[in-house]
Motif scaffolding. Structure first.
Motif, mmCIF file in Angstrom:
data_model
loop_
_atom_site.group_PDB
_atom_site.id
_atom_site.type_symbol
_atom_site.label_atom_id
_atom_site.label_comp_id
_atom_site.label_asym_id
_atom_site.label_seq_id
_atom_site.Cartn_x
_atom_site.Cartn_y
_atom_site.Cartn_z
ATOM 1 N N GLU A 83 -8.448 5.589 -10.945
ATOM 2 C CA GLU A 83 -6.946 5.882 -10.511
ATOM 3 C C GLU A 83 -7.923 5.918 -9.385
ATOM 4 O OE1 GLU A 83 -4.185 6.502 -10.972
ATOM 5 O OE2 GLU A 83 -4.206 6.237 -12.527
ATOM 6 N N LEU A 84 -6.862 5.462 -8.036
ATOM 7 C CA LEU A 84 -7.592 5.057 -6.138
ATOM 8 C C LEU A 84 -6.493 5.705 -5.827
ATOM 9 C CD1 LEU A 84 -9.459 2.019 -6.896
ATOM 10 C CD2 LEU A 84 -10.869 3.865 -6.841
ATOM 11 N N LYS A 85 -7.108 6.411 -4.722
ATOM 12 C CA LYS A 85 -6.687 7.388 -3.711
ATOM 13 C C LYS A 85 -6.338 5.883 -2.625
ATOM 14 C CE LYS A 85 -8.555 11.108 -3.465
ATOM 15 N NZ LYS A 85 -9.756 12.122 -2.251
ATOM 16 N N PHE A 86 -5.029 5.846 -1.874
ATOM 17 C CA PHE A 86 -4.143 4.824 -1.174
ATOM 18 C C PHE A 86 -5.325 4.741 -0.121
ATOM 19 C CE2 PHE A 86 -2.335 2.799 2.325
ATOM 20 C CZ PHE A 86 -2.127 1.935 2.009
ATOM 21 N N GLU A 87 -6.226 5.513 0.407
ATOM 22 C CA GLU A 87 -6.766 5.309 1.493
ATOM 23 C C GLU A 87 -8.869 4.142 0.787
ATOM 24 O OE1 GLU A 87 -7.290 9.291 1.439
ATOM 25 O OE2 GLU A 87 -5.534 7.810 0.703
ATOM 26 N N ASP A 88 -8.411 4.196 -0.040
ATOM 27 C CA ASP A 88 -10.034 3.686 -0.690
ATOM 28 C C ASP A 88 -9.354 2.544 -1.284
ATOM 29 O OD1 ASP A 88 -11.523 5.613 -1.216
ATOM 30 O OD2 ASP A 88 -10.743 6.832 -2.983
ATOM 31 N N LEU A 89 -8.211 2.058 -1.435
ATOM 32 C CA LEU A 89 -7.504 0.436 -1.626
ATOM 33 C C LEU A 89 -7.810 -0.609 -1.098
ATOM 34 C CD1 LEU A 89 -3.766 0.670 -2.671
ATOM 35 C CD2 LEU A 89 -5.811 1.153 -3.937
ATOM 36 N N GLN A 90 -8.714 -1.886 -1.482
ATOM 37 C CA GLN A 90 -8.852 -2.882 -1.078
ATOM 38 C C GLN A 90 -8.104 -3.774 -0.962
ATOM 39 O OE1 GLN A 90 -11.895 -3.328 0.934
ATOM 40 N NE2 GLN A 90 -12.603 -1.018 0.393
ATOM 41 N N ASP A 91 -7.093 -3.910 -1.833
ATOM 42 C CA ASP A 91 -6.809 -4.823 -2.895
ATOM 43 C C ASP A 91 -5.368 -5.057 -1.900
ATOM 44 O OD1 ASP A 91 -4.877 -7.286 -4.024
ATOM 45 O OD2 ASP A 91 -4.869 -5.980 -6.007
ATOM 46 N N PRO A 92 -5.023 -6.122 -1.216
ATOM 47 C CA PRO A 92 -3.874 -6.165 0.122
ATOM 48 C C PRO A 92 -2.366 -6.233 -1.043
ATOM 49 C CG PRO A 92 -4.736 -9.159 -0.194
ATOM 50 C CD PRO A 92 -5.858 -7.326 -0.547
ATOM 51 N N TYR A 93 -2.632 -6.513 -2.355
ATOM 52 C CA TYR A 93 -1.125 -6.916 -3.340
ATOM 53 C C TYR A 93 -1.247 -5.000 -3.432
ATOM 54 C CZ TYR A 93 1.611 -9.243 -6.758
ATOM 55 O OH TYR A 93 2.187 -9.791 -7.953
ATOM 56 N N GLY A 94 -1.690 -4.606 -3.316
ATOM 57 C CA GLY A 94 -1.605 -3.389 -3.849
ATOM 58 C C GLY A 94 -1.018 -2.186 -2.671
ATOM 59 N N ILE A 95 -1.622 -2.630 -1.479
ATOM 60 C CA ILE A 95 -1.708 -2.179 -0.761
ATOM 61 C C ILE A 95 0.578 -2.291 -0.299
ATOM 62 C CG2 ILE A 95 -1.798 -2.367 2.412
ATOM 63 C CD1 ILE A 95 -4.462 -2.442 1.803
ATOM 64 N N ARG A 96 0.663 -3.794 -0.757
ATOM 65 C CA ARG A 96 1.898 -4.468 -0.281
ATOM 66 C C ARG A 96 2.909 -3.494 -1.240
ATOM 67 N NH1 ARG A 96 6.393 -5.552 0.110
ATOM 68 N NH2 ARG A 96 7.315 -7.759 0.654
ATOM 69 N N PHE A 97 2.674 -3.490 -2.068
ATOM 70 C CA PHE A 97 3.676 -2.708 -3.184
ATOM 71 C C PHE A 97 3.551 -1.492 -3.690
ATOM 72 C CE2 PHE A 97 4.516 -7.247 -4.022
ATOM 73 C CZ PHE A 97 5.605 -7.554 -3.928
ATOM 74 N N TRP A 98 2.725 -0.432 -2.611
ATOM 75 C CA TRP A 98 2.289 0.261 -3.456
ATOM 76 C C TRP A 98 3.019 1.728 -3.027
ATOM 77 C CZ3 TRP A 98 -2.266 3.441 -5.301
ATOM 78 C CH2 TRP A 98 -1.995 4.816 -4.363
ATOM 79 N N PRO A 99 3.916 2.322 -3.608
ATOM 80 C CA PRO A 99 2.302 2.859 -4.878
ATOM 81 C C PRO A 99 3.486 2.779 -6.450
ATOM 82 C CG PRO A 99 4.279 4.815 -4.164
ATOM 83 C CD PRO A 99 4.459 3.437 -3.304
ATOM 84 N N GLU A 100 4.488 2.027 -6.357
ATOM 85 C CA GLU A 100 4.662 1.448 -7.311
ATOM 86 C C GLU A 100 3.552 0.331 -8.569
ATOM 87 O OE1 GLU A 100 6.473 1.980 -4.823
ATOM 88 O OE2 GLU A 100 8.057 2.990 -5.646
ATOM 89 N N PHE A 101 3.720 -0.168 -7.814
ATOM 90 C CA PHE A 101 2.368 -1.024 -8.340
ATOM 91 C C PHE A 101 0.552 -0.419 -7.359
ATOM 92 C CE2 PHE A 101 -0.079 -5.037 -8.245
ATOM 93 C CZ PHE A 101 0.009 -5.284 -9.261
#
Length: 558
Positions: A398-416
């Protein structure tokens, strides 16, 4: 570089009986995500020397091969799946000499080495794309998929990118759109151009000459597109699923009949296989991402021994929990559409939520559940991929948004939340800094809850998931029918699934209870001799097999 089409004087490997050209059939392949396996130089990112350091551990599991996710030069917009130089190692991972040392040590330990080839697209800083976009008449002008805008300036058709939005990006140099099935920084190569095919086969030969034993082919069904650029039709809502893309992604709204899984691909795959067949015992496994026709594509790509050796689809990588009924349905469907083909099954990889969270989290005994489904996976007809940390039971981080690296997750956060949660570093020592992965701050955080599942905690504990994997893989090696045999299902009810694996004179009955309550199966096979060594306890006599929740039973038909 020597042309991949040029004849060689290499001796015919089929003439050497000591070479097992069939090693891949039933092989267990351990996937390594190099950024997250072991950091050897203190920069917080895993590397090739780190993998070498941990090869004895991998060999101790009893697997047959390793698959290393991309380590080539890359701007890392998609963490190596955007290649800028196919024939060199990115400095963050090491050097070509480091790779050669890895291959040598793996072979010394009895491990085959497979590498990830990303052929469908390159990085947008690749020299090929720089030249292609420079004009409409340069030598590589047709190496990528270019198209004019519609009269109103919009993209040439309705094709969508898996990473969100249109699959077309406007380029100001050529005043045209280029196609990208993934990030805009990952332009798609034009496989209709035979020069592109030749160049990619040359790259494949480069790595074959360095001693690799095979390839995992990324997005193998995305190589060709329809040259007519027809719009994809809409997919009725009841037919949509989230095997290839998350449910929040409108990519699932289309039936992708024109932008992937095209029949033209079969010819290229035959060229690819012919190249591999020049070498002693090299093999390839293809990743098939097609939610509507996955098994049919796998069947076509593995048919007649003329294309790739094996493929895997997303049947067991989707969010939908595995069930006894689904196992039988998928395996029997594959047996029907691909009677002479071969599949490679997986429950986890670097692109999907870890199976410990996806399926096991709500079970009464998650560890026992993971033991029985892993035994099931390793008993199915086909080869097997195990993703690093799966043998430890690691859950999704379970990562915080500020820890994300994946552009896929950043694009569809927070549902994906993207793929970072399954890519966090491997944990080796519970008390060591960052779990023994790195002395520096890791590129992704090491979850605190993973530390209690570290290798040094589980090692030597007969009840642990890690030792279960070692035990079961040893059991599998003792019985060739589990690796290469045919499969026939036995009628069973509820959460139970049973089948016979047979190879030559060996016939083994495998029975599993995927539920948490006691169950029984009437195998109806007459005299059955229980087999030891797999770690499951069960009861059988002249009647049904009886076992507790999350149990399994194995016996030989005399």
């Amino acid at each position: 570089m020597q042309s991949a089409l040029k004849a060689t004087s290499r001796p015919d490997p089929a003439a050497d009986p000591a070479i097992d050209r069939d090693w891949w059939r039933g092989a267990v392949i351990y996937q390594i995500y190099p950024r997250s396996y072991q950091d050897s130089n203190g920069d917080g990112i895993g590397d090739l020397k780190g993998i070498v350091q941990r090869l004895p551990y991998i060999a101790s599991l009893g697997v047959d091969a390793i698959w290393i996710s991309p380590f080539f030069k890359s701007p890392m917009k998609d963490f190596g799946y955007d290649v800028s130089d196919y024939c060199d190692v990115d400095p963050m991972f090491g050097t070509l000499a480091d790779f050669d040392a890895l291959v040598a040590e793996a072979h010394r330990l009895g491990l085959k080495v497979m590498i990830d080839e990303v052929l469908s697209h390159t990085a947008d800083i690749h020299p090929w794309f720089k030249e292609s976009r420079s004009s409409r008449n340069n030598p590589k002008a047709d190496w990528y998929v270019w198209a004019d805008a519609k009269p109103d300036g919009t993209p040439p058709n309705n094709w969508l990118s898996i990473f969100g939005g249109s699959a077309w990006q406007w380029d100001t140099s050529r005043q045209q759109y280029y196609m990208h099935n993934f990030l805009a920084e990952q332009p798609d190569l034009n496989f209709h151009n035979t020069q592109v095919q030749d160049a990619l086969l040359d790259i494949t030969r480069f790595w074959l000459e360095r001693g690799v034993d095979g390839f995992r082919l990324d997005t193998i069904n995305f190589y060709f597109h329809s040259q007519g650029l027809e719009d994809n039709p809409a997919l009725p809502p009841e037919q949509r699923n989230d095997q290839t893309a998350p449910a929040v992604n409108p990519y699932n709204y289309q039936d992708h009949i024109y932008d992937k899984s095209r029949p033209e691909n079969l010819g290229f795959l035959e060229r690819f296989r012919a190249l591999l067949d020049e070498y002693p015992a090299q093999a390839a496994v293809g990743e098939v991402g097609d939610s509507q026709r996955g098994l049919e594509v796998v069947a076509a790509y593995t048919a007649d021994g003329k294309r790739v050796h094996m493929c895997y689809s997303f049947d067991f990588l989707a969010p939908e929990k595995i069930s006894a009924a689904k196992v039988r349905a998928v395996l029997e469907a594959f047996g029907t559409v691909a009677s002479d083909g071969w599949s490679c099954w997986a429950f986890s990889n670097h692109d999907v939520m870890r199976v410990a969270s996806r399926w096991a989290a709500n079970e009464a005994d998650p560890t026992a559940y993971l033991k029985v489904i892993s035994a099931l996976l390793m008993s199915l007809r086909g080869s097997v991929c195990i993703y690093q940390g799966e043998e430890l039971g690691l859950g999704e981080a379970e990562l915080k948004f500020e820890d994300l690296q994946d552009p896929y997750g950043i694009r569809f956060w927070p549902e994906f939340k993207g793929r970072d949660g399954c890519r966090t570093p491997m944990v080796w020592e519970a008390a060591a800094k960052n779990g023994g992965f790195s002395a520096a701050k890791p590129w992704l955080p090491v979850p605190g809850k993973h530390l209690s599942q570290a290798v040094n905690v589980q090692q030597g504990d007969a009840s642990s998931l890690l030792e279960h994997y070692r035990r079961f893989l040893a059991f599998r090696r003792q019985h060739p029918a589990l690796a290469k045999g045919d499969i026939d299902f036995i009628e069973s009810d509820g959460d139970t699934v049973a089948f016979t694996r047979r190879d030559g004179n060996e016939r083994i009955v495998c029975a599993f209870n995927l539920g948490g309550k006691p169950a029984e199966i009437n195998l109806g096979q007459g005299a059955l001799q229980p087999l030891p060594g797999h770690g499951f306890s069960g009861q059988t006599g002249s009647g049904p097999v009886r076992f507790g929740g999350y149990g399994a039973w194995f016996g030989r038909i005399d």
